[in-house]
Design a protein around this motif. Structure first.
Motif, PDB file in Angstrom:
ATOM      1  N   THR A 122      -5.518  -7.586 -52.063  1.00  0.00           N
ATOM      2  CA  THR A 122      -4.392  -8.230 -51.368  1.00  0.00           C
ATOM      3  C   THR A 122      -4.560  -8.131 -49.851  1.00  0.00           C
ATOM      4  O   THR A 122      -4.346  -9.110 -49.133  1.00  0.00           O
ATOM      5  N   ARG A 174       5.186  -7.195 -50.760  1.00  0.00           N
ATOM      6  CA  ARG A 174       4.099  -6.272 -51.077  1.00  0.00           C
ATOM      7  C   ARG A 174       4.544  -5.216 -52.087  1.00  0.00           C
ATOM      8  O   ARG A 174       5.665  -4.748 -52.044  1.00  0.00           O
ATOM      9  N   GLU A 175       3.653  -4.885 -52.946  1.00  0.00           N
ATOM     10  CA  GLU A 175       3.882  -3.886 -54.008  1.00  0.00           C
ATOM     11  C   GLU A 175       4.911  -4.363 -55.032  1.00  0.00           C
ATOM     12  O   GLU A 175       5.484  -3.566 -55.767  1.00  0.00           O
TER      13      GLU A 175
HETATM   14  N1  ASP Z   1      -1.157  -6.796 -55.134  1.00  0.00           N
HETATM   15  C1  ASP Z   1       0.111  -6.709 -54.454  1.00  0.00           C
HETATM   16  C2  ASP Z   1       0.041  -5.689 -53.342  1.00  0.00           C
HETATM   17  O1  ASP Z   1      -0.965  -5.022 -53.203  1.00  0.00           O
HETATM   18  C3  ASP Z   1       1.251  -6.451 -55.368  1.00  0.00           C
HETATM   19  C4  ASP Z   1       1.251  -5.120 -56.064  1.00  0.00           C
HETATM   20  O2  ASP Z   1       0.205  -4.495 -56.203  1.00  0.00           O
HETATM   21  O3  ASP Z   1       2.315  -4.687 -56.507  1.00  0.00           O
HETATM   22  O4  ASP Z   1       0.973  -5.573 -52.606  1.00  0.00           O
END
Ligand code: ASP
Ligand code: MG
Length: 420
Positions: A43, A202-203
């Motif tokens: 990401t 994010r996340e």
């Molecule tokens: N791949 C995305 C990030 O790194 C979403 C996630 O991992 O939750 O933010």
């Protein structure tokens, strides 16, 4: 049925993917919806692609994207033997979607392009893992989550349309579980009613997993991470940090609010609403019990410590010694909202008020300029905000030793100290 979410670190090498497959094998025979993040730091890498593209550095953007492609193709070659052509074909479809866009010139906002490019990370990772599992005897169905999670077009921070999403998830996923034990899909991404990709922040995969758990009435959700469970402090900063075996929803929401990087803050509500327990477990050692988060009251929690660095103290004083009353305060709150910055701590006095903010430099500057229309504004940067839940005097004394305390607030449960 259960929901499992695997973070990017659980699949960042071929060995880790094999390890993840091993965890899933231990649960064969159960119905599991599996959400997988983008591989490792994909990401972040894709964010750089978008930056280059939006800056007009097309060649850089394409080259940076080539690195992402290579990383995926390398894992594919290593892991997938019989179905490599199919796997490569799928990856190439995702590559083409992105490259096609990168060859254009940006005519829309940054956030729109961000979502169109960044969503490819989860599409690629989940395809790879799904094909690998099918090839090694773990039958599963891969689903493009953009056909299920409907959002508005607030790119990069899209809001879920629960009605449409519920309808689509029920209509699509429930019948799939008649035929498959395992359904694999992506977190973090969705799409608008015009089929534009969106992301949830994010996340955000933890939150996506909770959306599925809620709608499908899962018995429980598990987030597989590279830590032993939820800890009472960041083990990198506090070597004596310990795993907390049980927490309740409320405590986790509080921890997330104060900045503990445990679980995406939006994750708890969909689970709490249906009383679905959330497990946080370690993919490196699946024997460990980890942490369970539920509605059960938990007693005797250790002090839970959250440290936030890079804080700014903003002191706002009235220009003519008049009291700081409702009107200037509400004007200030409007500024927070329009600049999209939230104070981590604030306190009013007679002729001044103070607030502590994350040092998002550009936003802080805009806020200072806007606020200087009504206040005299002073800033102090480079501060640390300490929050301790379930504090005791000894813990506070140790953590604030040799520090200058600029602001302190406490309730019976929580103390916050801004220090230099
Ligand atoms: N791949 C995305 C990030 O790194 C979403 C996630 O991992 O939750 O933010
Ligand atoms: Mg992640």
């Amino acid at each position: 049925m259960k929901v499992f979410k695997f973070g990017g670190a659980s699949i960042n090498t071929a060995d880790r993917i094999v390890n993840t497959a091993g965890i899933l094998r231990q649960h064969s025979g159960e119905k599991i919806l599996v959400i997988i993040s983008a591989m490792g730091k994909t990401t972040n890498a894709l964010e750089k692609v978008v930056d280059a593209f939006f800056d007009g550095r097309k060649e850089d953007a394409l080259q940076l994207f080539d690195q992402v492609k290579e990383a995926h193709l390398k894992i594919l070659k290593y892991l997938i033997t019989v179905n490599w052509q199919k796997a490569e074909g799928q990856l190439k479809d995702f590559f083409t979607e992105v490259e096609w866009l990168l060859h254009d010139k940006p005519v829309r906002g940054y956030d729109y392009y961000y979502d169109q490019v960044v969503c490819s990370g989860e599409l690629m990772s989940t395809s790879l893992v799904s094909i690998y599992l099918n090839e090694t005897g773990q039958k599963n169905k891969w689903v493009d989550v953009r056909d299920l999670i409907r959002t508005d077009d607030n790119f990069r921070d899209a809001t879920i349309d629960w009605d449409i999403t519920t309808e689509k998830i029920k209509a699509t996923i429930e019948p799939l579980f008649d035929e498959y034990d395992m359904v694999i899909t992506q977190g973090f991404i969705g799409s608008t009613d015009e089929n534009e990709s969106t992301t949830l922040g994010r996340e955000g995969s933890d939150f996506s997993a909770a959306i599925f758990a809620n709608i499908l009435n899962a018995t429980d959700q598990t987030i597989w991470k590279d830590v032993e469970g939820v800890m009472n402090a960041d083990p990198k900063a506090f070597p004596t940090a310990q795993v907390i075996p049980a927490l309740n929803y409320r405590e986790v929401v509080e921890m997330a609010y104060y900045g503990a990087q445990v679980i995406h803050p939006k994750t708890i509500k969909p689970l709490e609403n249906k009383n679905i327990p959330l497990h946080v477990r370690c993919f490196l050692d699946p024997q460990l019990p980890g942490t369970v988060i539920s509605n059960k009251p938990v007693y005797g929690l250790p002090p839970i410590i959250v440290l936030k660095k890079d804080q700014v103290l903003m002191v706002l004083s009235s220009k003519d010694f008049s009291f700081v009353e409702e009107k200037p305060i509400s004007q200030l709150h409007d500024m927070f909202a329009s600049i999209k910055i939230r104070p981590n701590l604030s306190q009013n006095g007679a002729v001044s008020l103070v607030c502590c903010l994350d040092d998002q430099a550009e936003k802080v500057e805009r806020l200072a300029i806007a606020a200087s229309a009504i206040f005299d504004v002073q800033l102090e940067k480079g501060l640390t905000l300490l929050t301790v839940r379930h504090y005791n005097e000894a813990t506070i004394a140790t953590l604030t030793k040799d520090r200058v305390i600029l602001l302190e607030q406490k309730t019976t449960e929580t103390i916050q100290v801004l220090m230099r």
